[in-house]
Design a protein around this motif. Sequence first.
Motif, short mmCIF file in Angstrom:
data_model
loop_
_atom_site.label_atom_id
_atom_site.label_comp_id
_atom_site.label_asym_id
_atom_site.label_seq_id
_atom_site.Cartn_x
_atom_site.Cartn_y
_atom_site.Cartn_z
N GLU A 133 84.17 34.01 49.35
CA GLU A 133 84.16 32.73 50.06
C GLU A 133 82.74 32.27 50.36
OE1 GLU A 133 86.67 33.50 53.41
OE2 GLU A 133 88.51 32.98 52.30
N ALA A 134 81.85 33.23 50.68
CA ALA A 134 80.46 32.88 50.95
C ALA A 134 79.78 32.33 49.70
CB ALA A 134 79.70 34.10 51.47
N LYS A 135 79.96 33.02 48.58
CA LYS A 135 79.36 32.56 47.32
C LYS A 135 79.92 31.20 46.92
CE LYS A 135 76.57 35.96 46.35
NZ LYS A 135 75.10 35.75 46.48
N ARG A 136 81.23 31.04 47.06
CA ARG A 136 81.88 29.77 46.69
C ARG A 136 81.30 28.61 47.50
NH1 ARG A 136 87.72 30.16 48.29
NH2 ARG A 136 87.89 31.53 46.47
N GLU A 137 81.23 28.80 48.83
CA GLU A 137 80.76 27.71 49.69
C GLU A 137 79.28 27.42 49.45
OE1 GLU A 137 80.63 26.39 54.40
OE2 GLU A 137 81.92 28.04 53.75
N ALA A 138 78.48 28.46 49.22
CA ALA A 138 77.06 28.26 48.95
C ALA A 138 76.88 27.43 47.68
CB ALA A 138 76.36 29.60 48.82
N ASP A 139 77.70 27.70 46.66
CA ASP A 139 77.60 26.94 45.42
C ASP A 139 78.01 25.49 45.64
OD1 ASP A 139 76.82 29.28 44.20
OD2 ASP A 139 78.70 29.60 43.12
N VAL A 140 79.03 25.26 46.45
CA VAL A 140 79.47 23.89 46.75
C VAL A 140 78.34 23.10 47.38
CG1 VAL A 140 81.00 22.52 48.23
CG2 VAL A 140 81.93 24.43 46.93
N VAL A 141 77.68 23.70 48.36
CA VAL A 141 76.59 23.00 49.05
C VAL A 141 75.43 22.74 48.10
CG1 VAL A 141 74.90 23.16 50.92
CG2 VAL A 141 77.26 23.90 51.30
N LEU A 142 75.09 23.71 47.26
CA LEU A 142 73.98 23.52 46.33
C LEU A 142 74.30 22.42 45.33
CD1 LEU A 142 71.23 24.28 45.24
CD2 LEU A 142 72.29 26.17 44.00
N ARG A 143 75.52 22.41 44.81
CA ARG A 143 75.88 21.38 43.84
C ARG A 143 75.82 19.97 44.45
NH1 ARG A 143 80.09 25.16 42.35
NH2 ARG A 143 81.59 23.87 43.52
N ALA A 144 76.06 19.89 45.74
CA ALA A 144 76.04 18.59 46.42
C ALA A 144 74.63 18.14 46.80
CB ALA A 144 76.93 18.63 47.66
N SER A 145 73.66 19.02 46.64
CA SER A 145 72.28 18.70 47.03
C SER A 145 71.60 17.85 45.96
CB SER A 145 71.49 19.99 47.24
OG SER A 145 71.15 20.58 45.98
N ASP A 146 70.41 17.37 46.30
CA ASP A 146 69.61 16.59 45.36
C ASP A 146 68.65 17.46 44.57
OD1 ASP A 146 70.77 14.14 46.09
OD2 ASP A 146 69.39 13.91 47.78
N LEU A 147 68.75 18.79 44.72
CA LEU A 147 67.85 19.70 44.03
C LEU A 147 68.18 19.79 42.55
CD1 LEU A 147 67.81 22.57 46.69
CD2 LEU A 147 66.08 20.80 46.34
N ASP A 148 67.20 20.23 41.77
CA ASP A 148 67.40 20.51 40.34
C ASP A 148 67.92 21.95 40.24
OD1 ASP A 148 66.47 17.99 39.54
OD2 ASP A 148 64.39 18.68 39.59
N TRP A 149 69.21 22.11 40.47
CA TRP A 149 69.77 23.45 40.61
C TRP A 149 70.33 23.98 39.31
CZ3 TRP A 149 74.79 23.22 39.12
CH2 TRP A 149 75.48 22.00 39.29
N THR A 150 70.36 25.31 39.22
CA THR A 150 71.13 26.02 38.21
C THR A 150 71.83 27.17 38.93
OG1 THR A 150 69.47 25.55 36.50
CG2 THR A 150 71.12 27.25 36.00
N ILE A 151 73.12 27.33 38.70
CA ILE A 151 73.89 28.40 39.31
C ILE A 151 74.30 29.38 38.22
CG2 ILE A 151 75.99 29.02 40.57
CD1 ILE A 151 75.87 26.18 41.84
N ILE A 152 73.91 30.64 38.40
CA ILE A 152 74.23 31.71 37.47
C ILE A 152 75.27 32.61 38.12
CG2 ILE A 152 73.33 33.65 36.13
CD1 ILE A 152 72.30 30.90 35.24
N ARG A 153 76.40 32.79 37.44
CA ARG A 153 77.51 33.58 37.99
C ARG A 153 77.77 34.80 37.11
NH1 ARG A 153 82.03 29.06 39.90
NH2 ARG A 153 81.12 28.73 41.98
N PRO A 154 77.07 35.89 37.36
CA PRO A 154 77.24 37.08 36.52
C PRO A 154 78.54 37.82 36.82
CG PRO A 154 75.67 37.52 38.28
CD PRO A 154 76.01 36.06 38.37
N GLY A 155 78.98 38.58 35.81
CA GLY A 155 80.11 39.48 35.99
C GLY A 155 79.69 40.71 36.76
N GLY A 156 80.43 41.78 36.59
CA GLY A 156 80.13 43.02 37.30
C GLY A 156 78.75 43.55 36.93
N LEU A 157 77.93 43.80 37.93
CA LEU A 157 76.54 44.18 37.70
C LEU A 157 76.41 45.68 37.48
CD1 LEU A 157 74.99 41.95 40.49
CD2 LEU A 157 74.91 41.51 38.02
#
Length: 219
Positions: free
Chosen positions: A134-158
């Motif tokens: 839930e923390a990762k999901r919400e953080a991504d939502v907020v970043l996507r809504a920002s005006d920043l030049d963002w890239t979100i990387i979602r890796p599998g099992g590390l």
Amino acid sequence: MTRIAIVGGHGKIARLLIPVLVDAGHQPVALVRNPDHTAELQDLGAEVVLLDIEASDDADFAQAFTGAGAVVFAAGGGGDGNVERKKTVDLGGSLKSIAGATAAGVSRFVQISAISVDEPLGDDVEDSWKAYVEAKREADVVLRASDLDWTIIRPGGLTDDPGTGSVTLAEKVDRGQIPRADVAAVIAAVLEDPATHRQQWEVVSGPTPIVDAIAAAVS
């Protein structure tokens, strides 16, 4: 040379990312809470700035980002089952980083998230895993809504296996594992590619060289 601030600068991915950035001619700036980590990170080539994610506010983050050309959010609350730290580090740290980067005028922002966090959770998941997702999901939502030049990387099992330099990368991929070294290589590659701005990808080990996988994803 670009100064690249890394939130969670002593994390496993961050410590693999630092020498890659140095080799590419950049200056990593590792943001860490514990001053005991300073010498180790300096030996890798990083500058070190002390920043306690949980005790600092947006303005502290903005100050730490001053002079940076990019921010990488690589922090995590750890795997100790502490639900509250998922909220204060994985989510709270990201939100403060987003606000701090915006205030400091640092437009480039790369965030490490996790695979499949947008999918519904079953009723039988542990509280700590639910809090993490839930923390990762919400953080991504907020970043996507920002005006920043963002890239979100979602890796599998590390894993701590040696990097292969090859991945499977797309908006959605089948679950799998990936060495942290390959995640670090993906971060380094997207940082320098404007075509990756405002893109979100899942990534696991695979047959495609990282540069080619990114090129295919943005084409």
